[in-house]
Structure formats: structure tokens, C-alpha cells
Design a protein around this motif. Structure first.
Motif, PDB file in Angstrom:
ATOM      1  N   ARG A  35      -5.543   7.179  -5.365  1.00  0.00           N
ATOM      2  CA  ARG A  35      -5.585   5.976  -6.201  1.00  0.00           C
ATOM      3  C   ARG A  35      -5.780   4.677  -5.446  1.00  0.00           C
ATOM      4  O   ARG A  35      -5.633   3.603  -6.015  1.00  0.00           O
ATOM      5  CB  ARG A  35      -4.302   5.887  -7.029  1.00  0.00           C
TER       6      ARG A  35
ATOM      7  N   ARG B 140       6.228  13.637   1.645  1.00  0.00           N
ATOM      8  CA  ARG B 140       5.480  13.945   0.416  1.00  0.00           C
ATOM      9  C   ARG B 140       4.113  14.502   0.726  1.00  0.00           C
ATOM     10  O   ARG B 140       3.605  15.357  -0.001  1.00  0.00           O
ATOM     11  CB  ARG B 140       5.328  12.677  -0.415  1.00  0.00           C
TER      12      ARG B 140
ATOM     13  N   GLU C 121       2.502   6.737  -6.655  1.00  0.00           N
ATOM     14  CA  GLU C 121       1.491   7.717  -7.068  1.00  0.00           C
ATOM     15  C   GLU C 121       2.032   9.131  -6.978  1.00  0.00           C
ATOM     16  O   GLU C 121       1.943   9.914  -7.906  1.00  0.00           O
ATOM     17  CB  GLU C 121       0.268   7.585  -6.162  1.00  0.00           C
TER      18      GLU C 121
ATOM     19  N   LEU D 286       6.819   9.055   2.842  1.00  0.00           N
ATOM     20  CA  LEU D 286       5.450   9.389   2.467  1.00  0.00           C
ATOM     21  C   LEU D 286       4.951  10.607   3.228  1.00  0.00           C
ATOM     22  O   LEU D 286       4.251  11.465   2.674  1.00  0.00           O
ATOM     23  CB  LEU D 286       4.559   8.183   2.754  1.00  0.00           C
TER      24      LEU D 286
ATOM     25  N   MET E  17       9.727   4.155   4.462  1.00  0.00           N
ATOM     26  CA  MET E  17       8.625   4.468   3.546  1.00  0.00           C
ATOM     27  C   MET E  17       7.636   5.427   4.194  1.00  0.00           C
ATOM     28  O   MET E  17       7.154   6.364   3.550  1.00  0.00           O
ATOM     29  CB  MET E  17       7.910   3.181   3.125  1.00  0.00           C
TER      30      MET E  17
ATOM     31  N   LEU F  79       0.835  -1.209   0.000  1.00  0.00           N
ATOM     32  CA  LEU F  79       0.000   0.000   0.000  1.00  0.00           C
ATOM     33  C   LEU F  79       0.868   1.256   0.000  1.00  0.00           C
ATOM     34  O   LEU F  79       0.613   2.204  -0.747  1.00  0.00           O
ATOM     35  CB  LEU F  79      -0.933  -0.010   1.214  1.00  0.00           C
ATOM     36  N   LEU F  80       1.886   1.249   0.841  1.00  0.00           N
ATOM     37  CA  LEU F  80       2.780   2.415   0.873  1.00  0.00           C
ATOM     38  C   LEU F  80       3.471   2.572  -0.478  1.00  0.00           C
ATOM     39  O   LEU F  80       3.662   3.688  -0.962  1.00  0.00           O
ATOM     40  CB  LEU F  80       3.816   2.260   1.988  1.00  0.00           C
ATOM     41  N   GLY F  81       3.809   1.438  -1.070  1.00  0.00           N
ATOM     42  CA  GLY F  81       4.444   1.482  -2.383  1.00  0.00           C
ATOM     43  C   GLY F  81       3.561   2.152  -3.420  1.00  0.00           C
ATOM     44  O   GLY F  81       4.017   2.967  -4.218  1.00  0.00           O
ATOM     45  N   ILE F  82       2.293   1.828  -3.384  1.00  0.00           N
ATOM     46  CA  ILE F  82       1.354   2.460  -4.325  1.00  0.00           C
ATOM     47  C   ILE F  82       1.329   3.969  -4.111  1.00  0.00           C
ATOM     48  O   ILE F  82       1.400   4.750  -5.050  1.00  0.00           O
ATOM     49  CB  ILE F  82      -0.068   1.891  -4.127  1.00  0.00           C
ATOM     50  N   LEU F  83       1.260   4.365  -2.856  1.00  0.00           N
ATOM     51  CA  LEU F  83       1.181   5.797  -2.570  1.00  0.00           C
ATOM     52  C   LEU F  83       2.467   6.511  -2.959  1.00  0.00           C
ATOM     53  O   LEU F  83       2.436   7.620  -3.490  1.00  0.00           O
ATOM     54  CB  LEU F  83       0.887   6.022  -1.088  1.00  0.00           C
ATOM     55  N   LEU F  84       3.586   5.882  -2.712  1.00  0.00           N
ATOM     56  CA  LEU F  84       4.851   6.520  -3.081  1.00  0.00           C
ATOM     57  C   LEU F  84       4.973   6.612  -4.595  1.00  0.00           C
ATOM     58  O   LEU F  84       5.418   7.627  -5.121  1.00  0.00           O
ATOM     59  CB  LEU F  84       6.029   5.750  -2.488  1.00  0.00           C
TER      60      LEU F  84
END
Lengths: 146, 146
Positions: B120, B23, A139, B20, B16, A132-137
Motif C-alpha cells: 500500500r 510481521r 496495513e 514490522l 516499530m 511510513l512504518l506506521g502505514i505498514l504496521l
DNA sequence: TATTGTTATACTCTATAACTATA
DNA sequence: TATAGTTATAGAGTATAACAATA
């Protein structure tokens, strides 16, 4: 109306992430407090591997390269690391001294024994969180172009 | 050996989260940049509801109460909010002026239209993320006693 | 006496710009 | 000329401590 809800949800998630991030910093600071080194030095010493140019260390720390000069000075003053030029003699790499290695180990150990950050998540949960964090990063990576 | 892996995983997750969080801050700053108010004022104005004591606003912002005095000064100078004493006359409450309400709406709108933070992720993912973050926040709550 | 907000001040962190030495 | 690191300095952001008003 779902839009308003989405926005509120996003804000809450953002708040949680920011809060958690502050706790992660505090957690690290607590963990190394007894070692009598400034937090940034402790962070840096975990990154020193004898082959990373100072500029890259700045990148990993998320600070300006000029700032690393002072950090390197402190590491040298404390006898924890030395600067040595690379093959390109403009580049300097930090290498740990014996003391430095010992401290590096103690920092890692302290952080660990102080209770790892995601200690109470099981494997699946950690995996899910990482995704999930990967998706946000990812994004925000894309989003930054806008 | 799993311990070392766990530690590394925890560290990666912590990294992460911190990334995040930075960001998210940058995202917010970008979103309100065109409004010509300092970020902290924009953050504060979202919290002003006409009944929260300044001390509590400090808590929500995560800053020292003395610092809120300056923020309140700026809000008043800009005609965005006013200080009014509560029933306990030691307490002062910030209330938005008409201008303040307008700006509050514009801030919210800007943050929204700039793309919500967790834009997303679908509903299930947001839910999952909230749960995982909740566990970590609860965990560190307890852990802080140690 | 304890608490809210205020004031004045000091401090920490970090970036900027100009410099040097290499390339 | 472009890049790595250095130096000196300036600025943002924030806390601390002593204070006034109120409880």
C-alpha cells in the motif's frame, strides 16, 4: 511488468527491515553487554514501572506469559525487583528495588550513549520514517484478518 | 531535553522496525504455509541459483554455514535441489531440479499473491522508505566498529 | 596452512499443558 | 467458570567444535 518490479521492491524493503531489526537487537545487546545482565532482563527492566501486571509485560516483550515467571525470578534473585500482588490478588506487579532503579537508569544511559538507533536522522526524516512504518504496521494489522 | 526526546523517538522507531520485521516474517510464513515446506526451505529455495556456494547461502540466510548442510540435505531428500562441486572442488553449489524450479516459482507466486509486503505504499513512499532505511543500515555499518 | 563443507553435539530461547490461587 | 501466575517439560532453531577433503 510493474507487478514484478513492485514485488522485487517489496522484497527488498522487507529484507532491509529484517536486517535493520537484527541490527537494532544487536545494537541493544552491545549497549548493555558491559552491565552483566542478560539482554532480556535489560529489556524487561526498562518496562517495569510498578503498576504493570506480569501478563502485560509479557505482551510488551512479545513472549508467552509463562516465560515472564522466569524473568521475574531472575529479577528478584538479583535483587532488582519484587513481585507484589495488586488489588486483584491474582495479579502481580513488578516494582523495582533501589538497585533496580539504578540499573534501569544505567541501561537507559548505556543505550543512549552507545548511539541512539536513529541517531543520524534529522527530525523530518524521523517523522517521515515513523509515518511510513506506521502505514505498514497498520496495513499488516488489517491484512492479518485475511 | 531534546536529547531525552531524541532517545525516546529512536526507541520508538526501533520498536516499530522490530515489530514490522516480525510481521514480515509472519507474512512470509503465512504465504508459504500451504506449500508444505518448512519456512527456511522456502526462504532458501528463493536464493538457489545454481552458482552460489553453500557458504554464501549461509551468509544470505544469516545462519551458520554448518546449518546449511542440513538445509541442503532436506532439499536433496525432497528432490528439490542437488549439490554439485564447483571448479574449486571444496566448494559445492546448489542447483534446483525441475521440481525445485517449480516450487521456487510457486513460492514466489504465493508471496506475491498473499499481498506484497509494501503493497500500500506508492512509488514515492517506497522510494522514501528505501532511502531512510538505507541511511540507518549504513549508519549501523559504521557504528559497528566502535 | 587455510578453507569448504560435514558431523555430532550442546545450548538458547520459547511455547505448551497441567496446576494453584484467586475471582 | 474464567483468569493470573506458576511449574515442568518439550521442541524449534541454531551455534560450536572437531573432522575430512581440497587448495
Amino acid at each position: 511488468m510493474t507487478e514484478a518490479t513492485d514485488l522485487a521492491e517489496s522484497r527488498e524493503l522487507a529484507r532491509m527491515v529484517v536486517q535493520l531489526s537484527e541490527r537494532a537487537r544487536a545494537h541493544f545487546a552491545d549497549a548493555v553487554a558491559h552491565l552483566d545482565v542478560p539482554v532480556l532482563l535489560a529489556r524487561t527492566i526498562l518496562l517495569v514501572d510498578g503498576q504493570t501486571p506480569m501478563r502485560d509485560i509479557a505482551g510488551e516483550l512479545g513472549v508467552d506469559p509463562s516465560y515472564v515467571t522466569g524473568i521475574a525470578d531472575q529479577l528478584e534473585t538479583r535483587g532488582l525487583a519484587t513481585r507484589t500482588p495488586g488489588r486483584d490478588r491474582r495479579i502481580k506487579v513488578l516494582a523495582l528495588t533501589e538497585c533496580g532503579h539504578a540499573l534501569q537508569a544505567r541501561v537507559a544511559e548505556s543505550v543512549e550513549s552507545h548511539g541512539a538507533f536513529a541517531h543520524r536522522l534529522d527530525c523530518d526524516q524521523k517523522q517521515a520514517l515513523r509515518e511510513l512504518l506506521g502505514i505498514l504496521l497498520a496495513e499488516t494489522d488489517e491484512g492479518e484478518a485475511s
